[in-house]
Write a protein that holds these residues in place. Structure first.
Motif, PDB file in Angstrom:
ATOM      1  N   ALA A  81       0.829  -1.209   0.000  1.00  0.00           N
ATOM      2  CA  ALA A  81       0.000   0.000   0.000  1.00  0.00           C
ATOM      3  C   ALA A  81       0.860   1.255   0.000  1.00  0.00           C
ATOM      4  O   ALA A  81       0.556   2.237  -0.695  1.00  0.00           O
ATOM      5  CB  ALA A  81      -0.925  -0.011   1.212  1.00  0.00           C
ATOM      6  N   VAL A  82       1.938   1.247   0.770  1.00  0.00           N
ATOM      7  CA  VAL A  82       2.854   2.391   0.817  1.00  0.00           C
ATOM      8  C   VAL A  82       3.462   2.640  -0.564  1.00  0.00           C
ATOM      9  O   VAL A  82       3.580   3.791  -1.012  1.00  0.00           O
ATOM     10  CB  VAL A  82       3.954   2.160   1.870  1.00  0.00           C
ATOM     11  CG1 VAL A  82       5.091   3.163   1.720  1.00  0.00           C
ATOM     12  CG2 VAL A  82       3.361   2.242   3.275  1.00  0.00           C
ATOM     13  N   LYS A  83       3.811   1.569  -1.257  1.00  0.00           N
ATOM     14  CA  LYS A  83       4.369   1.712  -2.607  1.00  0.00           C
ATOM     15  C   LYS A  83       3.317   2.252  -3.567  1.00  0.00           C
ATOM     16  O   LYS A  83       3.602   3.133  -4.393  1.00  0.00           O
ATOM     17  CB  LYS A  83       4.903   0.365  -3.090  1.00  0.00           C
ATOM     18  CG  LYS A  83       6.151  -0.103  -2.358  1.00  0.00           C
ATOM     19  CD  LYS A  83       6.605  -1.470  -2.851  1.00  0.00           C
ATOM     20  CE  LYS A  83       7.867  -1.925  -2.129  1.00  0.00           C
ATOM     21  NZ  LYS A  83       8.301  -3.280  -2.564  1.00  0.00           N
ATOM     22  N   ALA A  84       2.084   1.742  -3.475  1.00  0.00           N
ATOM     23  CA  ALA A  84       1.017   2.184  -4.379  1.00  0.00           C
ATOM     24  C   ALA A  84       0.674   3.652  -4.170  1.00  0.00           C
ATOM     25  O   ALA A  84       0.258   4.343  -5.099  1.00  0.00           O
ATOM     26  CB  ALA A  84      -0.227   1.319  -4.176  1.00  0.00           C
ATOM     27  N   ALA A  85       0.846   4.124  -2.936  1.00  0.00           N
ATOM     28  CA  ALA A  85       0.540   5.518  -2.624  1.00  0.00           C
ATOM     29  C   ALA A  85       1.736   6.444  -2.827  1.00  0.00           C
ATOM     30  O   ALA A  85       1.651   7.641  -2.553  1.00  0.00           O
ATOM     31  CB  ALA A  85       0.049   5.628  -1.177  1.00  0.00           C
ATOM     32  N   ASP A  86       2.847   5.894  -3.298  1.00  0.00           N
ATOM     33  CA  ASP A  86       4.076   6.668  -3.511  1.00  0.00           C
ATOM     34  C   ASP A  86       4.557   7.346  -2.222  1.00  0.00           C
ATOM     35  O   ASP A  86       4.997   8.494  -2.230  1.00  0.00           O
ATOM     36  CB  ASP A  86       3.871   7.735  -4.596  1.00  0.00           C
ATOM     37  CG  ASP A  86       3.790   7.138  -5.990  1.00  0.00           C
ATOM     38  OD1 ASP A  86       4.359   6.045  -6.207  1.00  0.00           O
ATOM     39  OD2 ASP A  86       3.142   7.750  -6.863  1.00  0.00           O
ATOM     40  N   LEU A 118      -8.500  -0.367  -3.007  1.00  0.00           N
ATOM     41  CA  LEU A 118      -7.664   0.746  -2.562  1.00  0.00           C
ATOM     42  C   LEU A 118      -6.350   0.819  -3.345  1.00  0.00           C
ATOM     43  O   LEU A 118      -5.813   1.910  -3.551  1.00  0.00           O
ATOM     44  CB  LEU A 118      -7.355   0.601  -1.072  1.00  0.00           C
ATOM     45  CG  LEU A 118      -8.440   1.057  -0.094  1.00  0.00           C
ATOM     46  CD1 LEU A 118      -8.071   0.634   1.326  1.00  0.00           C
ATOM     47  CD2 LEU A 118      -8.641   2.557  -0.164  1.00  0.00           C
ATOM     48  N   LEU A 119      -5.843  -0.329  -3.752  1.00  0.00           N
ATOM     49  CA  LEU A 119      -4.554  -0.362  -4.438  1.00  0.00           C
ATOM     50  C   LEU A 119      -4.638   0.044  -5.912  1.00  0.00           C
ATOM     51  O   LEU A 119      -3.604   0.199  -6.563  1.00  0.00           O
ATOM     52  CB  LEU A 119      -3.938  -1.754  -4.323  1.00  0.00           C
ATOM     53  CG  LEU A 119      -3.500  -2.188  -2.917  1.00  0.00           C
ATOM     54  CD1 LEU A 119      -2.987  -3.619  -2.936  1.00  0.00           C
ATOM     55  CD2 LEU A 119      -2.452  -1.255  -2.340  1.00  0.00           C
ATOM     56  N   THR A 128      -3.912   7.147   0.088  1.00  0.00           N
ATOM     57  CA  THR A 128      -2.966   8.046   0.762  1.00  0.00           C
ATOM     58  C   THR A 128      -3.557   8.592   2.046  1.00  0.00           C
ATOM     59  O   THR A 128      -2.868   8.665   3.085  1.00  0.00           O
ATOM     60  CB  THR A 128      -2.567   9.200  -0.174  1.00  0.00           C
ATOM     61  OG1 THR A 128      -1.948   8.660  -1.346  1.00  0.00           O
ATOM     62  CG2 THR A 128      -1.595  10.150   0.509  1.00  0.00           C
ATOM     63  N   LYS A 129      -4.834   8.968   2.014  1.00  0.00           N
ATOM     64  CA  LYS A 129      -5.493   9.474   3.227  1.00  0.00           C
ATOM     65  C   LYS A 129      -5.520   8.414   4.324  1.00  0.00           C
ATOM     66  O   LYS A 129      -5.249   8.701   5.492  1.00  0.00           O
ATOM     67  CB  LYS A 129      -6.917   9.939   2.905  1.00  0.00           C
ATOM     68  CG  LYS A 129      -7.000  11.280   2.206  1.00  0.00           C
ATOM     69  CD  LYS A 129      -8.430  11.659   1.884  1.00  0.00           C
ATOM     70  CE  LYS A 129      -9.258  11.927   3.148  1.00  0.00           C
ATOM     71  NZ  LYS A 129      -8.839  13.150   3.855  1.00  0.00           N
TER      72      LYS A 129
END
Length: 211
Positions: A81-86, A118-119, A128-129
């Protein structure tokens, strides 16, 4: 364009999470938690105490939040998720940050298909939120939280990077986090020190206000 139904789905999933992962006060109070540990040896001071393990893997206080999370098998969904949200660059930066890190099981308690939704690139803003709602500026240890809770008469309010608050309380000896929707998450492993902050592993995904 972000689906107009996503916020409603997230709210619904958050309520489902509270129902699925809810524990009685006695159950939570008896949960196994990891006590606070100092981060690094202070010059001319006592030696540092080793970090707790996460997912059975040693966590190094000299590594960043992202590097340590990437090594923990039970945080792989969070890392994806962190990667997908940059957010890799942000959470690898100097910080410091306090991160409440949901486990794979925590993400698994969301509504079916919610993580995949979400991804998706079109839902990056919502993702991101959600992720930045789990991040608080500065280093806040479990002992810091307990002191704030005591000083606040039983509650402490934390302002997240996302902007919405989290309310911290104690259920027995366990730290509980309540999101703005009223759903709770509990700290399972506290004070996992990082070179750019501290991570507390939690058993639920907390959700901010989404419009």
């Amino acid at each position: 364009m972000m689906s107009k139904t996503l916020p409603l789905l997230l709210m619904t999933s958050a309520l489902a999470l509270a129902a699925c992962s809810g524990k009685s006060k006695d159950d939570v109070a008896s949960a196994s938690t990891t006590p606070a540990n100092p981060a690094l040896a202070v010059p001319n001071g006592p030696p540092a105490v080793a970090n707790p393990t996460v997912g059975g893997v040693p966590m190094m206080a000299t590594r960043t939040i992202v590097d340590n999370a990437s090594a923990a098998p039970n945080l792989s969904t969070l890392v994806a998720a962190v990667k997908a949200a940059d957010l890799v660059g942000t959470l690898s930066g100097p910080g410091p940050f306090t991160v409440f890190a949901p486990t794979n099981d925590a993400f698994g308690r969301l509504a079916p298909g919610m993580v995949d939704t979400l991804l998706k690139p079109e839902n990056k803003a919502s993702l991101t939120k959600v992720l930045t709602y789990h991040v608080v500026p500065g280093v806040i240890t479990a002992e810091d939280l307990r002191q704030r809770i005591t000083a606040g008469g039983g509650t402490a309010t934390l302002t997240t990077v996302e902007g919405d608050p989290i309310t911290a309380t104690l259920v027995g000896a366990v730290i509980a986090l309540t999101d703005v929707n009223g759903n709770k998450s509990y700290v399972e492993t506290a004070d996992v020190r990082q070179s750019n902050g501290v991570v507390h592993v939690v058993n639920g995904v907390i959700v901010p206000k989404l419009s």
